[in-house]
Scaffold this motif. Structure first.
Motif, mmCIF file in Angstrom:
data_model
loop_
_atom_site.group_PDB
_atom_site.id
_atom_site.type_symbol
_atom_site.label_atom_id
_atom_site.label_comp_id
_atom_site.label_asym_id
_atom_site.label_seq_id
_atom_site.Cartn_x
_atom_site.Cartn_y
_atom_site.Cartn_z
ATOM 1 N N PRO A 80 1.717 17.341 14.352
ATOM 2 C CA PRO A 80 0.629 18.177 14.876
ATOM 3 C C PRO A 80 0.414 19.495 14.144
ATOM 4 O O PRO A 80 -0.725 19.896 13.897
ATOM 5 C CB PRO A 80 1.041 18.418 16.333
ATOM 6 N N GLU A 81 1.494 20.153 13.745
ATOM 7 C CA GLU A 81 1.349 21.464 13.092
ATOM 8 C C GLU A 81 0.807 21.366 11.671
ATOM 9 O O GLU A 81 0.411 22.374 11.084
ATOM 10 C CB GLU A 81 2.676 22.229 13.113
ATOM 11 N N LYS A 82 0.732 20.160 11.116
ATOM 12 C CA LYS A 82 0.252 19.965 9.742
ATOM 13 C C LYS A 82 -1.103 19.264 9.684
ATOM 14 O O LYS A 82 -1.590 18.944 8.596
ATOM 15 C CB LYS A 82 1.278 19.165 8.928
ATOM 16 N N ARG A 83 -1.716 19.041 10.825
ATOM 17 C CA ARG A 83 -3.013 18.355 10.848
ATOM 18 C C ARG A 83 -4.120 19.267 10.341
ATOM 19 O O ARG A 83 -4.052 20.483 10.442
ATOM 20 C CB ARG A 83 -3.317 17.872 12.265
ATOM 21 N N GLY A 84 -5.146 18.640 9.773
ATOM 22 C CA GLY A 84 -6.296 19.389 9.273
ATOM 23 C C GLY A 84 -6.076 20.018 7.911
ATOM 24 O O GLY A 84 -6.880 20.833 7.464
ATOM 25 N N MET A 85 -4.993 19.650 7.233
ATOM 26 C CA MET A 85 -4.663 20.243 5.938
ATOM 27 C C MET A 85 -4.788 19.252 4.788
ATOM 28 O O MET A 85 -4.391 19.551 3.663
ATOM 29 C CB MET A 85 -3.246 20.819 5.975
ATOM 30 N N GLY A 86 -5.294 18.050 5.064
ATOM 31 C CA GLY A 86 -5.500 17.062 4.012
ATOM 32 C C GLY A 86 -4.357 16.096 3.780
ATOM 33 O O GLY A 86 -4.438 15.251 2.880
ATOM 34 N N PHE A 87 -3.285 16.185 4.566
ATOM 35 C CA PHE A 87 -2.136 15.310 4.335
ATOM 36 C C PHE A 87 -2.440 13.851 4.661
ATOM 37 O O PHE A 87 -1.971 12.945 3.969
ATOM 38 C CB PHE A 87 -0.913 15.795 5.116
ATOM 39 N N ALA A 88 -3.237 13.600 5.690
ATOM 40 C CA ALA A 88 -3.585 12.215 6.028
ATOM 41 C C ALA A 88 -4.379 11.570 4.900
ATOM 42 O O ALA A 88 -4.141 10.411 4.545
ATOM 43 C CB ALA A 88 -4.364 12.161 7.340
ATOM 44 N N THR A 89 -5.295 12.316 4.302
ATOM 45 C CA THR A 89 -6.059 11.788 3.178
ATOM 46 C C THR A 89 -5.140 11.503 1.990
ATOM 47 O O THR A 89 -5.293 10.488 1.305
ATOM 48 C CB THR A 89 -7.187 12.758 2.781
ATOM 49 N N MET A 90 -4.158 12.370 1.760
ATOM 50 C CA MET A 90 -3.202 12.142 0.674
ATOM 51 C C MET A 90 -2.425 10.843 0.899
ATOM 52 O O MET A 90 -2.270 10.032 -0.025
ATOM 53 C CB MET A 90 -2.229 13.320 0.553
ATOM 54 N N VAL A 91 -1.941 10.639 2.116
ATOM 55 C CA VAL A 91 -1.179 9.433 2.437
ATOM 56 C C VAL A 91 -2.077 8.202 2.310
ATOM 57 O O VAL A 91 -1.692 7.194 1.706
ATOM 58 C CB VAL A 91 -0.552 9.539 3.845
ATOM 59 N N LEU A 92 -3.279 8.281 2.872
ATOM 60 C CA LEU A 92 -4.204 7.147 2.815
ATOM 61 C C LEU A 92 -4.536 6.787 1.367
ATOM 62 O O LEU A 92 -4.539 5.600 0.995
ATOM 63 C CB LEU A 92 -5.473 7.481 3.601
ATOM 64 N N SER A 93 -4.785 7.780 0.541
ATOM 65 C CA SER A 93 -5.096 7.541 -0.862
ATOM 66 C C SER A 93 -3.928 6.862 -1.579
ATOM 67 O O SER A 93 -4.119 5.931 -2.368
ATOM 68 C CB SER A 93 -5.447 8.868 -1.539
ATOM 69 N N GLU A 94 -2.724 7.300 -1.303
ATOM 70 C CA GLU A 94 -1.539 6.694 -1.916
ATOM 71 C C GLU A 94 -1.359 5.249 -1.436
ATOM 72 O O GLU A 94 -0.982 4.370 -2.225
ATOM 73 C CB GLU A 94 -0.294 7.522 -1.610
ATOM 74 N N LEU A 95 -1.641 4.988 -0.164
ATOM 75 C CA LEU A 95 -1.571 3.608 0.344
ATOM 76 C C LEU A 95 -2.591 2.721 -0.367
ATOM 77 O O LEU A 95 -2.295 1.574 -0.734
ATOM 78 C CB LEU A 95 -1.796 3.578 1.860
ATOM 79 N N GLU A 96 -3.791 3.237 -0.561
ATOM 80 C CA GLU A 96 -4.829 2.485 -1.274
ATOM 81 C C GLU A 96 -4.405 2.222 -2.717
ATOM 82 O O GLU A 96 -4.596 1.102 -3.232
ATOM 83 C CB GLU A 96 -6.157 3.236 -1.229
ATOM 84 N N ASP A 97 -3.827 3.217 -3.381
ATOM 85 C CA ASP A 97 -3.338 3.024 -4.754
ATOM 86 C C ASP A 97 -2.266 1.931 -4.792
ATOM 87 O O ASP A 97 -2.266 1.077 -5.688
ATOM 88 C CB ASP A 97 -2.757 4.326 -5.314
ATOM 89 N N TRP A 98 -1.373 1.959 -3.825
ATOM 90 C CA TRP A 98 -0.297 0.968 -3.757
ATOM 91 C C TRP A 98 -0.889 -0.429 -3.549
ATOM 92 O O TRP A 98 -0.473 -1.386 -4.200
ATOM 93 C CB TRP A 98 0.660 1.340 -2.637
ATOM 94 N N ALA A 99 -1.870 -0.528 -2.665
ATOM 95 C CA ALA A 99 -2.526 -1.822 -2.424
ATOM 96 C C ALA A 99 -3.173 -2.340 -3.714
ATOM 97 O O ALA A 99 -3.048 -3.528 -4.046
ATOM 98 C CB ALA A 99 -3.570 -1.688 -1.309
ATOM 99 N N ARG A 100 -3.835 -1.458 -4.448
ATOM 100 C CA ARG A 100 -4.431 -1.856 -5.733
ATOM 101 C C ARG A 100 -3.359 -2.360 -6.695
ATOM 102 O O ARG A 100 -3.537 -3.376 -7.372
ATOM 103 C CB ARG A 100 -5.171 -0.680 -6.368
ATOM 104 N N GLU A 101 -2.243 -1.627 -6.789
ATOM 105 C CA GLU A 101 -1.145 -2.031 -7.672
ATOM 106 C C GLU A 101 -0.620 -3.412 -7.302
ATOM 107 O O GLU A 101 -0.145 -4.155 -8.173
ATOM 108 C CB GLU A 101 -0.001 -1.014 -7.604
ATOM 109 N N LEU A 102 -0.701 -3.753 -6.029
ATOM 110 C CA LEU A 102 -0.254 -5.064 -5.540
ATOM 111 C C LEU A 102 -1.331 -6.133 -5.703
ATOM 112 O O LEU A 102 -1.154 -7.268 -5.261
ATOM 113 C CB LEU A 102 0.169 -4.950 -4.076
ATOM 114 N N GLY A 103 -2.467 -5.754 -6.319
ATOM 115 C CA GLY A 103 -3.535 -6.706 -6.585
ATOM 116 C C GLY A 103 -4.462 -6.985 -5.414
ATOM 117 O O GLY A 103 -5.209 -7.969 -5.428
#
Length: 151
Positions: A80-103
């Motif tokens: 909760p204390e870290k919400r609204g700072m862009g961390f969720a977008t960072m995690v989501l973007s990294e998950l998408e990159d990982w999915a791409r790497e997995l084809g």
């Protein structure tokens, strides 16, 4: 400094953040929580992320194979204390990159209508609403999204 660590569902920091997520969802979902909880077990998750700020775990997310070429985004959470700072977008973007790497070609996910910040996150990051899939078909409180991953 932010560090995003790739792991699996056995990692203790991932498990700790998921426990906080489950407590938050239990409050939001009320009587419907047990229905959703059955689909959120982490034992079979092979692809999980934990984000750290100055060595402290502050966010997590995961992907799991739903069908050929399709990964499902699961267990997204920011403290909760870290919400609204862009961390969720960072995690989501990294998950998408990982999915791409997995084809993989597509990411899908389900979130609840009682989670407007999650809906805003996915919309902002290029996800579009789709008909509720699988176990979420016909569930009034659920909203499902997808995003096609470009190579």
């Amino acid at each position: 400094m932010i560090r995003i660590f790739r792991t699996d569902a056995k990692h203790p920091d991932f498990k700790m953040l998921v426990a906080k997520l489950d407590a938050d969802l239990a409050q939001r979902d009320g009587d419907e929580h047990s229905f959703y909880d059955q689909f959120n077990k982490i034992a079979l998750i092979k692809y999980a992320l934990v984000a750290y700020e100055e060595g402290v775990p502050i966010a997590c997310g995961a992907i799991k194979q739903l069908e050929p070429n399709v990964m499902e985004v699961k267990r997204m959470y920011v403290t909760p204390e870290k919400r609204g700072m862009g961390f969720a977008t960072m995690v989501l973007s990294e998950l998408e990159d990982w999915a791409r790497e997995l084809g993989q070609k597509t990411c899908v996910l389900e979130t609840g209508k009682r989670q407007p910040e999650a809906i805003a996150l996915y919309t902002k990051n290029g996800y579009t609403v789709i008909p509720n899939y699988g176990q979420y078909a016909g569930i009034e409180n659920s909203v499902c999204f997808e995003k096609h991953l470009l190579g």
